[in-house]
Design a protein around this motif. Structure first.
Motif, PDB file in Angstrom:
ATOM      1  N   VAL A   2       0.843  -1.204   0.000  1.00 43.73           N
ATOM      2  CA  VAL A   2       0.000   0.000   0.000  1.00 43.73           C
ATOM      3  C   VAL A   2       0.875   1.249   0.000  1.00 43.73           C
ATOM      4  CG1 VAL A   2      -1.723   1.324   1.291  1.00 43.73           C
ATOM      5  CG2 VAL A   2      -1.901  -1.175   1.184  1.00 43.73           C
ATOM      6  N   LEU A   3       1.829   1.301   0.911  1.00 43.87           N
ATOM      7  CA  LEU A   3       2.621   2.519   1.094  1.00 43.87           C
ATOM      8  C   LEU A   3       3.531   2.844  -0.084  1.00 43.87           C
ATOM      9  CD1 LEU A   3       3.558   2.108   4.861  1.00 43.87           C
ATOM     10  CD2 LEU A   3       1.702   3.456   3.855  1.00 43.87           C
ATOM     11  N   SER A   4       3.926   1.855  -0.861  1.00 46.02           N
ATOM     12  CA  SER A   4       4.834   2.109  -1.986  1.00 46.02           C
ATOM     13  C   SER A   4       4.108   2.686  -3.202  1.00 46.02           C
ATOM     14  CB  SER A   4       5.551   0.818  -2.375  1.00 46.02           C
ATOM     15  OG  SER A   4       4.620  -0.131  -2.872  1.00 46.02           O
ATOM     16  N   GLN A   5       2.792   2.693  -3.189  1.00 45.28           N
ATOM     17  CA  GLN A   5       2.021   3.191  -4.323  1.00 45.28           C
ATOM     18  C   GLN A   5       1.948   4.716  -4.306  1.00 45.28           C
ATOM     19  OE1 GLN A   5       0.859   1.023  -6.700  1.00 45.28           O
ATOM     20  NE2 GLN A   5       1.955  -0.477  -5.439  1.00 45.28           N
ATOM     21  N   THR A   6       2.041   5.324  -5.473  1.00 49.19           N
ATOM     22  CA  THR A   6       1.871   6.776  -5.573  1.00 49.19           C
ATOM     23  C   THR A   6       0.447   7.159  -5.192  1.00 49.19           C
ATOM     24  OG1 THR A   6       3.476   6.818  -7.373  1.00 49.19           O
ATOM     25  CG2 THR A   6       2.088   8.762  -7.110  1.00 49.19           C
ATOM     26  N   VAL A  46      -0.584   5.584   6.486  1.00 52.07           N
ATOM     27  CA  VAL A  46      -2.036   5.694   6.468  1.00 52.07           C
ATOM     28  C   VAL A  46      -2.484   5.639   7.921  1.00 52.07           C
ATOM     29  CG1 VAL A  46      -4.212   4.671   5.724  1.00 52.07           C
ATOM     30  CG2 VAL A  46      -2.208   4.552   4.221  1.00 52.07           C
ATOM     31  N   LYS A  47      -3.059   6.739   8.397  1.00 50.70           N
ATOM     32  CA  LYS A  47      -3.537   6.787   9.777  1.00 50.70           C
ATOM     33  C   LYS A  47      -4.984   6.334   9.823  1.00 50.70           C
ATOM     34  CE  LYS A  47      -0.366  10.316  11.367  1.00 50.70           C
ATOM     35  NZ  LYS A  47      -0.211  11.630  11.980  1.00 50.70           N
ATOM     36  N   VAL A  48      -5.293   5.526  10.817  1.00 48.42           N
ATOM     37  CA  VAL A  48      -6.622   4.931  10.934  1.00 48.42           C
ATOM     38  C   VAL A  48      -7.291   5.416  12.213  1.00 48.42           C
ATOM     39  CG1 VAL A  48      -7.868   2.752  11.189  1.00 48.42           C
ATOM     40  CG2 VAL A  48      -5.916   2.890   9.638  1.00 48.42           C
ATOM     41  N   ARG A  49      -8.561   5.779  12.080  1.00 46.68           N
ATOM     42  CA  ARG A  49      -9.348   6.173  13.247  1.00 46.68           C
ATOM     43  C   ARG A  49     -10.730   5.530  13.117  1.00 46.68           C
ATOM     44  NH1 ARG A  49     -10.119  12.173  13.546  1.00 46.68           N
ATOM     45  NH2 ARG A  49     -11.789  11.727  12.103  1.00 46.68           N
ATOM     46  N   SER A  50     -11.171   4.848  14.174  1.00 44.76           N
ATOM     47  CA  SER A  50     -12.466   4.165  14.120  1.00 44.76           C
ATOM     48  C   SER A  50     -13.402   4.701  15.187  1.00 44.76           C
ATOM     49  CB  SER A  50     -12.279   2.661  14.304  1.00 44.76           C
ATOM     50  OG  SER A  50     -11.771   2.378  15.588  1.00 44.76           O
ATOM     51  N   LYS A  51     -14.674   4.494  14.941  1.00 42.87           N
ATOM     52  CA  LYS A  51     -15.724   4.836  15.893  1.00 42.87           C
ATOM     53  C   LYS A  51     -16.678   3.643  15.941  1.00 42.87           C
ATOM     54  CE  LYS A  51     -18.165   7.469  18.582  1.00 42.87           C
ATOM     55  NZ  LYS A  51     -17.747   7.633  19.950  1.00 42.87           N
ATOM     56  N   ILE A  52     -16.885   3.105  17.152  1.00 40.36           N
ATOM     57  CA  ILE A  52     -17.767   1.954  17.346  1.00 40.36           C
ATOM     58  C   ILE A  52     -18.973   2.399  18.151  1.00 40.36           C
ATOM     59  CG2 ILE A  52     -17.981  -0.314  18.418  1.00 40.36           C
ATOM     60  CD1 ILE A  52     -15.013  -0.743  17.847  1.00 40.36           C
ATOM     61  N   ILE A  53     -20.150   2.030  17.675  1.00 45.17           N
ATOM     62  CA  ILE A  53     -21.391   2.335  18.379  1.00 45.17           C
ATOM     63  C   ILE A  53     -22.160   1.039  18.608  1.00 45.17           C
ATOM     64  CG2 ILE A  53     -23.589   3.566  18.272  1.00 45.17           C
ATOM     65  CD1 ILE A  53     -22.180   5.592  16.432  1.00 45.17           C
ATOM     66  N   PRO A  66      -5.159   0.329  -3.732  1.00 45.57           N
ATOM     67  CA  PRO A  66      -4.930  -0.803  -2.823  1.00 45.57           C
ATOM     68  C   PRO A  66      -5.822  -0.757  -1.580  1.00 45.57           C
ATOM     69  CG  PRO A  66      -2.966   0.604  -2.928  1.00 45.57           C
ATOM     70  CD  PRO A  66      -3.932   1.103  -3.932  1.00 45.57           C
ATOM     71  N   LEU A  67      -6.174   0.449  -1.113  1.00 38.55           N
ATOM     72  CA  LEU A  67      -7.087   0.556   0.024  1.00 38.55           C
ATOM     73  C   LEU A  67      -8.482   0.079  -0.359  1.00 38.55           C
ATOM     74  CD1 LEU A  67      -5.981   3.949   1.636  1.00 38.55           C
ATOM     75  CD2 LEU A  67      -5.600   1.641   2.516  1.00 38.55           C
ATOM     76  N   GLU A  68      -8.906   0.379  -1.585  1.00 43.50           N
ATOM     77  CA  GLU A  68     -10.208  -0.084  -2.062  1.00 43.50           C
ATOM     78  C   GLU A  68     -10.244  -1.604  -2.187  1.00 43.50           C
ATOM     79  OE1 GLU A  68     -10.639   2.317  -5.584  1.00 43.50           O
ATOM     80  OE2 GLU A  68     -11.819   3.817  -4.502  1.00 43.50           O
ATOM     81  N   LYS A  69      -9.128  -2.226  -2.572  1.00 43.65           N
ATOM     82  CA  LYS A  69      -9.063  -3.693  -2.640  1.00 43.65           C
ATOM     83  C   LYS A  69      -9.232  -4.323  -1.264  1.00 43.65           C
ATOM     84  CE  LYS A  69      -6.252  -4.264  -6.756  1.00 43.65           C
ATOM     85  NZ  LYS A  69      -4.966  -4.708  -7.312  1.00 43.65           N
ATOM     86  N   CYS A 122     -10.307   7.761   3.023  1.00 39.11           N
ATOM     87  CA  CYS A 122     -11.102   6.614   2.593  1.00 39.11           C
ATOM     88  C   CYS A 122     -11.872   6.117   3.817  1.00 39.11           C
ATOM     89  CB  CYS A 122     -10.208   5.504   2.055  1.00 39.11           C
ATOM     90  SG  CYS A 122      -9.312   5.955   0.549  1.00 39.11           S
ATOM     91  N   THR A 123     -13.047   5.542   3.594  1.00 40.78           N
ATOM     92  CA  THR A 123     -13.873   5.109   4.721  1.00 40.78           C
ATOM     93  C   THR A 123     -14.342   3.667   4.550  1.00 40.78           C
ATOM     94  OG1 THR A 123     -15.908   5.923   3.694  1.00 40.78           O
ATOM     95  CG2 THR A 123     -14.726   7.446   5.151  1.00 40.78           C
ATOM     96  N   TYR A 124     -14.692   3.079   5.667  1.00 40.63           N
ATOM     97  CA  TYR A 124     -15.305   1.750   5.711  1.00 40.63           C
ATOM     98  C   TYR A 124     -16.428   1.811   6.743  1.00 40.63           C
ATOM     99  CZ  TYR A 124     -16.154  -3.070   6.992  1.00 40.63           C
ATOM    100  OH  TYR A 124     -16.772  -4.260   7.262  1.00 40.63           O
TER     101      TYR A 124
END
Length: 140
Positions: free
Chosen positions: A70-74, A129-136, A79-82, A95-97
């Motif tokens: 992922v990180l080596s891609q311009t 790529v920094k990730v932040r989640s929220k769980i409800i 790759p995140l979508e995959k 990007c979100t999930y």
């Protein structure tokens, strides 16, 4: 190395193991439905970390996206979508999930049913790529 159990020990194991298994089967019982997480790599990984809290989800998904593939891609969006993220073409750095799982826990006295929803944002920076989640969690 081979262990030899004496007759007394083998006799106790013969009776103890079924008792332990029976006790675990009686109370409580839980069932989880992961359909709302999808079949993407992220959805599959969340099955193991979703119920452990936001910090574990952040760590688990960070370990998944901060890899050389992922990180080596311009452009890190494909790759995140995959992996299961949705990347908006206008918002090039986020990007979100979104997903959810339902759980039903039953014991002798009551049944608790709840839905656990998760929203994850991946912030694309130059070398990470920094990730932040929220769980409800909501009862139903």
């Amino acid at each position: 190395m081979k262990y030899n159990l004496g007759n007394t020990q083998a006799k106790y194991l013969k009776y103890i193991l079924p008792l332990v298994l029976t006790a675990c089967a009686i109370d409580p019982a839980a069932s989880d439905n992961y359909v709302g997480l999808g079949t993407s790599p992220i959805g599959k990984r969340l099955r193991f970390s979703l119920f452990l809290g936001e910090s574990m989800v952040d760590e688990s998904i960070s370990n998944m996206v901060n890899i050389p593939q992922v990180l080596s891609q311009t452009d890190k969006r494909p790759p995140l979508e995959k992996l299961g993220f949705k990347c908006d073409q206008e918002r090039t750095v986020i990007c979100t999930y979104d997903g959810s799982a339902t759980s039903v826990i039953t014991d002798r006295n009551r049944t608790e049913s709840f839905k656990t929803s998760v929203h994850i944002e991946a912030f694309i920076e130059k070398n990470v790529v920094k990730v932040r989640s929220k769980i409800i969690k909501t009862n139903f």
